[in-house]
Write an enzyme that holds these catalytic residues in place. Structure first.
Site, PDB file in Angstrom:
ATOM      1  N   VAL A   1       0.868  -1.156  -0.057  1.00 39.58           N
ATOM      2  CA  VAL A   1       0.041   0.092  -0.012  1.00 39.58           C
ATOM      3  C   VAL A   1       0.685   1.186   0.067  1.00 39.58           C
ATOM      4  O   VAL A   1       0.246   2.487   0.231  1.00 39.58           O
ATOM      5  CB  VAL A   1      -0.998   0.156   1.237  1.00 39.58           C
ATOM      6  CG1 VAL A   1      -1.884  -0.980   1.172  1.00 39.58           C
ATOM      7  CG2 VAL A   1      -0.297  -0.061   2.561  1.00 39.58           C
ATOM      8  N   HIS A   2       2.261   1.122  -0.271  1.00 44.90           N
ATOM      9  CA  HIS A   2       3.114   2.095  -0.024  1.00 44.90           C
ATOM     10  C   HIS A   2       4.043   2.345  -1.251  1.00 44.90           C
ATOM     11  O   HIS A   2       5.151   2.197  -0.968  1.00 44.90           O
ATOM     12  CB  HIS A   2       3.788   2.078   1.216  1.00 44.90           C
ATOM     13  CG  HIS A   2       3.255   2.225   2.582  1.00 44.90           C
ATOM     14  ND1 HIS A   2       3.514   1.644   3.810  1.00 44.90           N
ATOM     15  CD2 HIS A   2       1.756   2.627   2.778  1.00 44.90           C
ATOM     16  CE1 HIS A   2       2.659   1.875   4.722  1.00 44.90           C
ATOM     17  NE2 HIS A   2       1.429   2.342   4.251  1.00 44.90           N
ATOM     18  N   PRO A   3       3.449   2.545  -2.355  1.00 42.41           N
ATOM     19  CA  PRO A   3       4.643   2.654  -3.498  1.00 42.41           C
ATOM     20  C   PRO A   3       5.474   3.919  -3.272  1.00 42.41           C
ATOM     21  O   PRO A   3       4.710   5.055  -2.877  1.00 42.41           O
ATOM     22  CB  PRO A   3       3.737   2.807  -4.717  1.00 42.41           C
ATOM     23  CG  PRO A   3       2.379   2.380  -4.242  1.00 42.41           C
ATOM     24  CD  PRO A   3       2.240   2.583  -2.957  1.00 42.41           C
TER      25      PRO A   3
END
Lengths: 491, 152
Positions: free
Chosen positions: A424-426
């Site tokens: 969920v954290h590119p």
């Protein structure tokens, strides 16, 4: 019908980067247009149903993955971007890591320059620790387990105001209790004259004579174009790179799209004798940092509680068949944790001709070993907290009931989809750095190759942050907005 | 050749191998989905079946929101399962009994990357199509959305 807009500066994207950037640009008196590819949401219409909210709030209805389909990549869309569905975690990048960015990426003075922006956004989004009486059982179990093992743990800070603890945060807050970009920064930008236009997907940055001249794309009524003196890309760590690549912007050292990190995580569940009711209340209010250090290559996994609703849990619990249904029937009794990697695997963004991102990323051996260690850690915490069994989501599910079994997990060989991972954290893709041969932007987000194009989102981060990036994206959005405003005011 | 290309190649090869037994284009996607839900999440006593919660309609609503290529892949996945079972077990997936389907899917989960990809993708699709329905929540003691009810 073709629509044309003129303005001083166009901001592409309205999330944690675009919101504060637009706010600072508008406060500086510039004529600002914010383009958002998704819709404007009224929180009162959020149904708290996965089947309704996934298509409304997530890119590709939450089906986005890496190109090889091995890692699910959850990213938001709509006015407010991912800040509409995220879980409100607010944690600064550790000073030790910022020192590494300064030293190894040619960014001297970054830590000092960033500090006041962290302070301002923390105040504006009202960051505070989740009080103990709001910490749910799912989270308290992490504390119990970590305490019993003598492992490092502690509370987390969030940006919430008026939260009733419904627990449906990942499906958008129907009570509008998130102090996010849509509630804080975009209204402020509009108050100062900015125009926020949903339903406008940018496909290309236009250029002439070595400068950005605006953007073009597809809007609600057809093609649109925006002419502007400055362009700020805040379309996420996948979207901004895709726009740069699809636009064919100058990139002599082929840096655009490089340096992607994802923070992939797995889900480890524990079954408890008493109900946990993990879906109720504020999620992710406690953390275990026993295996997390900003710069230690052997400690790169963060342990945090996680939970979901029936579709999400049915997808993430391991195995198939009668045993899978029986585990689902234990829904109330399951606590879950995710080992999230501070990843060293480096991916890259490619783009289709119409600027849709293609996410190329594969976990390296060191990260797979670290994931095994993380699953071991999660399993041990759950056991220490009283779980009767722990469910390990490897292809052939492992059911762990004792600490010696859990310790052995650290040596399990993992591979793609074994276990399934979600991210969920590119971060990265248009990394900042002092050397244009090794980076895309400078420390103010200015694209090295164009004098009036800035990047204001997680694309800038030159490494994984190891902590949720939301707060840092807000801070960089604020910093870049001020830098761009100063540059454009002086023209 | 990247993994994506390999996957499509594998899917195509599987389809071609089995094309004589089960024409790819004639696969009944709804039947495959319901058979897969029955194998992946076999209902315990008192729980509804996939058909009873109209999981096929939920699947169609879900894929309607997907990008074109992903929608194609989701439907292709169901078809690949049907012809893949025919190619490896001699029986179409929908003809196998529940144990046979479960064994086939467990084999995929234990298999090489493209096989795991199929099995995991199928499980995701089944979870979306089945667990979204309120009738499935009773057995979980999940009380559903809070909107419209008083705060906790």
């Amino acid at each position: 019908m073709s629509v044309h807009i003129d303005c001083d500066v166009v901001v592409v994207g309205s999330g944690a980067g675009g919101g504060p950037a637009a706010s600072e640009l508008a406060r500086a008196g510039l004529d600002v247009v914010v383009l958002e590819m998704g819709d404007k949401h009224d929180p009162k219409t959020f149904t708290q149903r996965e089947e309704d909210m996934f298509p409304r709030l997530f890119q590709d209805a939450a089906s986005r993955t890496t190109a090889d389909r091995s890692i699910q990549v959850l990213q938001g869309k709509g006015v407010g971007g991912s800040t509409v569905h995220n879980l409100n975690l607010c944690k600064r990048v550790d000073d030790e890591l910022l020192d590494v960015w300064e030293r190894e990426h040619g960014l001297p003075g970054l830590r000092m320059a960033l500090a006041p922006h962290y302070a301002v956004v923390e105040q504006r989004i009202e960051v505070s620790e989740v009080p103990w009486d709001r910490v749910t059982r799912n989270n308290r179990l992490l504390r119990v387990g970590a305490e019993a093992l003598g492992w490092k743990h502690g509370p987390l800070k969030h940006n919430r105001k008026g939260c009733i603890g419904s627990g449906f945060c990942e499906l958008g807050c129907a009570y509008d209790a998130k102090m996010n970009s849509a509630r804080v920064f975009l209204p402020d930008a509009e108050l100062h004259g900015a125009r926020v236009l949903p339903g406008h997907r940018v496909t290309r940055v236009t250029t002439a004579l070595g400068r950005a001249t605006g953007v073009v794309g597809e809007g609600p009524t057809g093609e649109f174009s925006v002419r502007a003196r400055g362009v700020v890309l805040s379309a996420s760590a996948t979207g901004s790179s895709a726009i740069v690549l699809a636009s064919g912007l100058p990139d002599p050292w082929r840096q655009a799209g490089r340096g992607l990190h994802l923070h992939p995580g797995a889900t480890v569940g524990g079954v408890f004798p008493d109900p946990v009711d993990g879906w109720k209340g504020i999620p992710q209010s406690w953390e275990c940092t026993e295996f997390l250090h900003p710069t230690d290559p052997d400690r790169r996994v963060w342990l945090v509680p996680v939970f979901g609703h029936p579709v999400g849990v049915g997808s993430m619990l391991p195995g198939i068949g009668a045993s899978a249904t029986k585990r689902m029937a234990s829904f109330r009794h399951i606590a879950a944790m995710t080992p999230m990697l501070h990843d060293t695997s480096v991916g890259r963004i490619e783009a289709t001709r119409d600027a849709r991102p293609i996410i190329q990323y594969q976990s390296n051996e060191a990260d797979l070993r670290m994931m095994a260690k993380g699953m071991m850690g999660a399993a041990r915490i759950l056991l220490a907290a009283g779980a009767t069994e722990v469910l390990i989501p490897t292809s052939r599910p492992r059911i762990i009931t004792a600490h010696d079994q859990a310790k052995a997990l650290a040596n399990v060989a993992l591979g793609p989809l074994d276990p399934p991972l979600a991210a969920v954290h590119p971060m990265g893709g248009l990394c900042m750095g002092g050397d244009p041969k090794r980076s895309s932007c400078d420390a103010t987000g200015l694209y090295h190759q164009l004098p009036n194009l800035w990047v204001a989102d997680g694309s800038l981060f030159p490494t994984s942050t190891g902590v949720p990036p939301q707060l840092s994206i807000y801070a960089f959005g604020h910093l870049v907005g001020q830098a761009a405003a100063a540059a454009l005011e002086n023209k | 050749m990247n993994r994506r290309t390999f996957l499509f190649g594998a899917l195509g090869a599987g389809a071609l191998t089995a094309i004589g037994a089960v024409p790819f284009a004639l696969v009944d996607e709804d039947a495959v989905l319901l058979a897969a839900i029955d194998a992946i999440f076999p209902p315990l006593e008192g729980m509804p079946t996939g058909a009873e919660v109209d999981a096929a309609a939920a699947f169609r609503r879900y894929i309607a929101n997907l990008p074109t290529r992903t929608r194609f892949e989701a439907r292709g996945l169901l078809r690949a399962i049907e012809v893949g079972a025919a190619a490896t077990t001699g029986s179409r997936f929908t003809v196998l009994d529940r144990d046979g389907r479960t064994v086939f899917l467990e084999g995929l989960l234990d298999g090489v990357f493209p096989q795991r990809l199929l099995a995991n993708g199928l499980k995701q699709v089944c979870a979306v199509a089945y667990w979204q329905h309120p009738r499935t929540w009773t057995a979980l003691a999940y009380d559903g959305p809070l909107v419209g009810r008083s705060a906790p």
